[in-house]
Every structure is written in C-alpha cells, then in structure tokens.
Design a protein around this motif. Structure first.
Motif, mmCIF file in Angstrom:
data_model
loop_
_atom_site.group_PDB
_atom_site.id
_atom_site.type_symbol
_atom_site.label_atom_id
_atom_site.label_comp_id
_atom_site.label_asym_id
_atom_site.label_seq_id
_atom_site.Cartn_x
_atom_site.Cartn_y
_atom_site.Cartn_z
ATOM 1 N N PRO A 1 0.810 -1.230 0.000
ATOM 2 C CA PRO A 1 0.000 0.000 0.000
ATOM 3 C C PRO A 1 0.837 1.270 0.000
ATOM 4 O O PRO A 1 0.450 2.286 -0.596
ATOM 5 N N ARG A 2 1.992 1.278 0.647
ATOM 6 C CA ARG A 2 2.800 2.497 0.714
ATOM 7 C C ARG A 2 3.288 2.936 -0.654
ATOM 8 O O ARG A 2 3.361 4.126 -0.952
ATOM 9 N N ARG A 3 3.599 1.960 -1.498
ATOM 10 C CA ARG A 3 4.091 2.277 -2.843
ATOM 11 C C ARG A 3 2.982 2.233 -3.879
ATOM 12 O O ARG A 3 3.194 2.582 -5.037
ATOM 13 N N GLY A 4 1.779 1.735 -3.482
ATOM 14 C CA GLY A 4 0.646 1.689 -4.402
ATOM 15 C C GLY A 4 0.801 0.647 -5.506
ATOM 16 O O GLY A 4 0.278 0.836 -6.605
ATOM 17 N N ILE A 5 1.512 -0.418 -5.215
ATOM 18 C CA ILE A 5 1.712 -1.469 -6.229
ATOM 19 C C ILE A 5 1.408 -2.839 -5.630
ATOM 20 O O ILE A 5 1.369 -3.010 -4.404
ATOM 21 N N CYS A 6 1.199 -3.807 -6.540
ATOM 22 C CA CYS A 6 1.027 -5.202 -6.136
ATOM 23 C C CYS A 6 1.868 -6.040 -7.087
ATOM 24 O O CYS A 6 1.786 -5.881 -8.318
ATOM 25 N N THR A 7 2.676 -6.942 -6.524
ATOM 26 C CA THR A 7 3.585 -7.768 -7.322
ATOM 27 C C THR A 7 3.099 -9.214 -7.287
ATOM 28 O O THR A 7 2.763 -9.751 -6.222
ATOM 29 N N TYR A 8 3.092 -9.837 -8.479
ATOM 30 C CA TYR A 8 2.532 -11.174 -8.635
ATOM 31 C C TYR A 8 3.589 -12.145 -9.162
ATOM 32 O O TYR A 8 4.532 -11.740 -9.844
ATOM 33 N N ALA A 9 3.378 -13.420 -8.892
ATOM 34 C CA ALA A 9 4.152 -14.495 -9.518
ATOM 35 C C ALA A 9 3.267 -15.743 -9.538
ATOM 36 O O ALA A 9 2.449 -15.952 -8.629
ATOM 37 N N SER A 10 3.435 -16.555 -10.578
ATOM 38 C CA SER A 10 2.571 -17.707 -10.762
ATOM 39 C C SER A 10 3.382 -18.960 -11.036
ATOM 40 O O SER A 10 4.329 -18.937 -11.830
ATOM 41 N N ALA B 1 1.826 -4.517 -10.938
ATOM 42 C CA ALA B 1 0.736 -3.678 -11.447
ATOM 43 C C ALA B 1 0.315 -2.714 -10.345
ATOM 44 O O ALA B 1 0.565 -2.956 -9.163
ATOM 45 N N PRO B 2 -0.342 -1.605 -10.726
ATOM 46 C CA PRO B 2 -0.818 -0.657 -9.698
ATOM 47 C C PRO B 2 -1.798 -1.294 -8.749
ATOM 48 O O PRO B 2 -2.574 -2.174 -9.121
ATOM 49 N N CYS B 3 -1.754 -0.859 -7.512
ATOM 50 C CA CYS B 3 -2.684 -1.337 -6.477
ATOM 51 C C CYS B 3 -3.389 -0.101 -5.928
ATOM 52 O O CYS B 3 -2.936 0.517 -4.967
ATOM 53 N N GLU B 4 -4.459 0.296 -6.587
ATOM 54 C CA GLU B 4 -5.132 1.547 -6.281
ATOM 55 C C GLU B 4 -6.354 1.316 -5.403
ATOM 56 O O GLU B 4 -6.980 0.263 -5.480
ATOM 57 N N PRO B 5 -6.709 2.297 -4.603
ATOM 58 C CA PRO B 5 -7.911 2.173 -3.773
ATOM 59 C C PRO B 5 -9.146 1.927 -4.651
ATOM 60 O O PRO B 5 -9.283 2.519 -5.727
#
Length: 584
Positions: free
Chosen positions: A468-477, A515-519
């Motif tokens: 949340p502090r950086r406003g991003i979400c990182t994924y791996a599959s 990708a962005p993690c926006e409210p």
C-alpha cells in the motif's frame, strides 16, 4: 398272442424267460400268431440294449417291452402286456396324441414325455425322449414301435445352465443399476428397487450403524439402520406403517435378521403363522400389519463385503406370489454380494470424504490476518458429492514492512493425501514468506524445498504481495490461472502474470509481474474448479469471468462470482480469495 418275451431282474446277465399272457378278446390276428421263435429272437436282440423299447397295438396297449423299459417303469414286463400306457404309468405325460398321429398317418415322430414312473427317483421330474414308427403287414396297420431314452440328467444340466445364464444376466443388469454413485443411501435404494423388480413384492435394506453413531441396546438385541424400502404398488401403502428410511430398528434375539447375520447365510421363512411371524420379526408389534398385508414368505440375505458384515436385505412375498425357494436364495445372495461391495465402497468413501472435508475446513478456517488497509474475503466450495475433495488452499500473511501476501494454490489429485499435501504447502509458505522479499523468490524457494523433500504431488500456486505504501502489487505464478482485477468503473481485466512450472518439479524459474494497487480496485484469485468445463476452451471460460460488471466489496464479489460463473454441480473444488486496498 399267447406268450410274450420279457426280461426279469436277471435279464442283464443274459437270462430271460417267456411270460405267458392271454390275448385280449378282439386282438388282431397278428398278435395271436406271433410265434415263440419270433419272441425269442426279439428278446435276444432287444433285452440287452440300454434303450427302452416297446411295441404297442393300435389301441396303445403294450404287446412287448424289453427289460430296460420294465426297469425304467418299475413294473415287471408281464404286467405291461395288454395294458395301456396310462394304466401302467399314470404319472407320465406320455403324449398319446403323438402316438395316435403316428398310427394314423404313418409318419415317424419324436417327442419328449415327462413325469414319474413307478420306479423310485430322487429327481423332481424325469424326462424321456421317444422315437416312434408304425408297424404294418400286408397293408394292415398293426401298431407302433417306440424307442425311448431317459434324458433327465441332460435336461437337468440344461436347466442349470439356463439358470446360470439367467443369474449372470441378472448380475450384469444389477451392475448397471445398483451402485451408480458413491452415496450409500442411494445405493441401498437402488438395490431395494432392483430386488422388487426382479425377485420380491417388497424389500428393505438395513445397515449396521457406524461406530459411535448409535449405542448398542442393553437388552442384547441387534440395532440396524433402515436405509431403503421399496414395494410393488399393491403393497406400497401397507408397507408405510412398518417403517421409513433413516430410523433405527432393534431386532430381538433369535429373529430372522439376527440368525441370518450369525450364520452368514440366507434365511427363508415360509408359510408363517402368527407365532412364527412374531418370532421372526424384529419386534412383535408389526405382526398384525404383516398379516394384513398378506405376507406369507420372507427371505433375509446378509450383506457381507471383504470379510465383514455391512447389513441385511429382507425380501417378502404376499398374495398369489410363490414361496421363496433355494434358487431364489442363491440369486439373492449373488446380488447382495455384489451390492455389498458397492455399499462398502460407499461407506469407505464417505468416511474418507468426511475426514478430508473436516481436515480441509480446519486448515482453511484460520488464514493469517492481513494488514488493516487490506480487506480480504475467502470462499471454499467442495466438489459434488460423488467426487473426492481436492487440495485447494489459500493463505494470507501480514509481512513486517506493511506489505500483505495473498496466496492461493491447488494441489494435484484428490482425497486425504491431497489434503495432507495442501497443509504442507501452506506451512512452508508461511516460513518462506518471512525471509524472501518477492513472490518469484518465494515460489523458487518453495519449489526447491518440495523437490528436495521428494514431494510426490505437484501444485499450482499464485502469489500477490500488496504494497500500500508504494501503491503497487507484485505477482508471480507457478502454473496457475491469471488473477482478475475489478476496477471502480466496473471493468474486469485479466493480469498477464507469466506462468512458471508447477511447484515441486525442481530447477524452475519464476518471473514477477507488478501492477498498480489503487484504492477501490478488487483483486480476485481463484482455482480452476471455478471456470473449467468439459468440452469448452479455457479462453471461453475466462471470458465468462471477465464479463462480470461491477466492483462490489470482496464478500459481495465472491457471492456474485459463484452465482454467475461457478457450475451448479462442480466437478472440482473451488477456492476464491478477493482483496481490496482501502487506503485513501
């Protein structure tokens, strides 16, 4: 004819004697002039043959019988002469119509006769094959000659073969109609209905209670659970007061069901009076109802599988239906044996299924708590009743630096082993997530640990780490389906997370995607049970998911997704995780 050659008990040793009889008044002249020499020659030829041979006049009276026929009929040869077949062996259906037809038109004929002669026999019924042709002299019909062979043994073998074929056909049909599911109650009902269609007027299936389900009665009676009941329409109304499926029945000591299970073989109760029925019944209170229904015969068969008792089947007949016999018992026992295996399989499946469900629910009931700025909802829907529980799982880990890890995985396979493997993946993830910074590194470490510990069940997995502090979400599959993000404007987007190999294969590489993690954005992670359909391309299934419009709260989104996308009777488990970043 004044004398007749006939063999006595010594005829088989080549000894014989002339038997003298007076010719009946009005006999044709031929029989009067039959010389002793002819009789002697005929006796030498025919008395030693294993075929039964007779000469009859046009009135079907015996004029000659050999020793074999005399022995077969159990009547001395001399006592045949001058008498008709019906007079000598009244218990034989001799087909005199065929014999008279041979006399009338001279066409030789063969026929089968049956019944019992005066000779003792253990057989229920004896059978003979006879060949007949007409005797003529100077254009005048004198009578017929019959050659008879007993075929009782062959006929009995044929009947046994026919019965064996019928039993095999019945068992084949039962295999397609009984045990179609792994549900025990359904299997019992299928068995009861099949028995009513083939063998009985009514049938009840009862099973022994599972351990801990019901206490054992203190009076020494045997407690069974009535699972299924079926009856022909004429008996259906009368059978309803006698009990209904689901209730427990205590059988008094010495009752037919108790005796059946103690002996391990069928029990037949035929032509029971009120006292006998009271002794045979589970309890005496139902005797009047049995009598009112016209029940006169009962057959109780044990349900035994893999060396232990499963329950019993009780069949009854009423009204004009015949009594049960040993043949019915053999057929019913064959059917019960097949059905007992299906019931035991269903019980084993139910036991394992319940254990796996309880284990899985226990493991999924307490996922970790996210940081306060992340709102997370979870949902798990097991597969249909006929499918073993799978290894779907989810987890949430609040990391020390304010980030929140969301993970969802699917262990390959089903059953208890898959559920146990699921718990291992879940525990390893918690440990690895505390020391690895990114989702790709977490998957790599998990893959290495599982490979080195020789994990025999690979798994797919997707990890999302929200920052949340950086406003991003990182994924791996690791071979998992792509996450979906629902935006505030109602649009849904599949995230292009590169899918690496499933966990547990070893020497894998994983690539992260940010990708962005926006409210107001809501993230959805899901297992393949949600969208996969037989005979449908996976892209079409994913398209169905992205057509959902709206961006409700996580709990509402899960309800919406299950309602619009999930199959009504899923063939695989469904696990869902929805998360929304709430920081303004």
């Amino acid at each position: 004819m004044d004398r007749q050659r006939a063999g006595d008990e010594g005829a088989g040793k080549g000894e014989s004697e002339d038997v003298g009889v007076e010719a009946p008044e009005g006999d044709p002249g031929f029989w009067h002039v039959w010389s002793a020499r002819v009789r002697e020659l005929l006796g030498q030829i025919l008395d030693g043959t294993p075929a039964a041979i007779a000469v009859l006049d046009t009135e079907l009276r015996f004029r000659y019988v050999n020793a074999t026929l005399a022995h077969m009929n159990g009547v001395p040869a001399a006592e045949h002469l001058g008498r008709t077949v019906a007079e000598v062996v009244p218990g034989v259906e001799a087909r005199e119509d065929v014999l008279r037809a041979v006399i009338a038109d001279g066409i030789p004929r063969e026929t089968i006769s049956s019944g019992h002669t005066q000779a003792d026999s253990p057989l229920e019924r004896r059978y003979w094959h006879g060949a007949y042709h007409r005797l003529k002299q100077d254009g005048r019909t004198l009578g017929i000659v019959g050659i008879v062979l007993e075929i009782s043994a062959a006929r009995q073998e044929q009947r046994e073969l026919e019965r064996a074929r019928e039993r095999l056909a019945l068992l084949d049909e039962a295999a397609t109609r009984v045990g179609t599911t792994l549900d025990m109650d359904t299997t019992c009902q299928e068995l009861a209905e099949f028995l009513v269609a083939k063998l009985a007027d009514a049938a009840t299936v009862k099973v022994l209670p599972e351990h801990g389900t019901s206490r054992t009665p203190r009076d020494g009676s045997l407690r069974l659970r009535r699972v299924a009941l079926a009856a022909v329409p004429e008996l259906e109304v009368m059978m309803r007061p006698l009990g209904r499926p689901g209730e427990y029945v205590d059988h008094q000591p010495g009752s037919s069901v108790v005796r059946c299970l103690e002996a391990g073989r069928p029990v037949i109760d035929n032509l029971m009076d009120e006292q006998d029925m009271g002794n045979a019944a589970a309890h005496t209170g139902n005797v009047s109802a049995y009598l009112a229904a016209g029940i006169h015969s009962a057959l109780i068969v044990p349900l035994t599988a893999r060396g232990h008792d499963v329950g019993t089947v009780t069949m009854v007949r009423a009204g004009d239906s015949p009594l049960f016999d040993e043949t019915d018992a053999v057929i019913a026992q064959d059917l019960a044996g097949r059905a007992a295996i299906s019931l035991d399989n269903a019980r084993r499946y139910t036991t394992e299924h319940n254990a796996v469900v309880q284990l899985q629910r226990a493991l999924l009931a307490e996922p970790g708590r996210p940081h306060p700025d992340i709102d997370v909802a979870y949902r798990y829907r097991p597969a249909g009743r006929g499918v073993l529980v799978g290894g779907d799982w989810y987890e949430t880990v609040a990391l020390d630096d304010g980030r929140t890890l969301l993970a969802l995985g699917d262990v390959m396979g089903h059953g208890l082993e898959a559920a146990v493997a699921m718990s291992r993946y879940q525990a390893m993830l918690r440990v690895v997530a505390a020391r690895e910074p990114g989702p790709d590194r977490i998957l790599l470490e998990l893959d290495h640990l599982l490979h080195t510990t020789a994990a025999d069940r690979p798994a797919t997995c997707v990890i999302a780490i929200a920052d949340p502090r950086r406003g991003i979400c990182t994924y791996a599959s690791a071979g998992h389906l792509p996450p979906v993000v629902f935006r505030p404007d109602g649009r849904a987007t599949l995230l292009p997370v590169p899918p690496g190999p499933p966990l547990g294969t070893g020497h894998s590489r994983y690539v992260s995607f940010t990708a962005p993690c926006e409210p107001g954005h809501t993230l959805l992670l899901y297992t393949d049970g949600l969208i996969e359909r037989r005979h449908e391309d996976i892209d079409a299934s994913l398209c169905r998911l992205t057509r959902i419009r709206g961006c409700p709260a996580p709990e509402d989104l899960l309800d919406l997704v299950l309602d619009r996308v999930a199959p009504a009777d899923p063939e695989d488990d469904i696990a869902l995780v929805a998360a929304r970043y709430n920081r303004a």
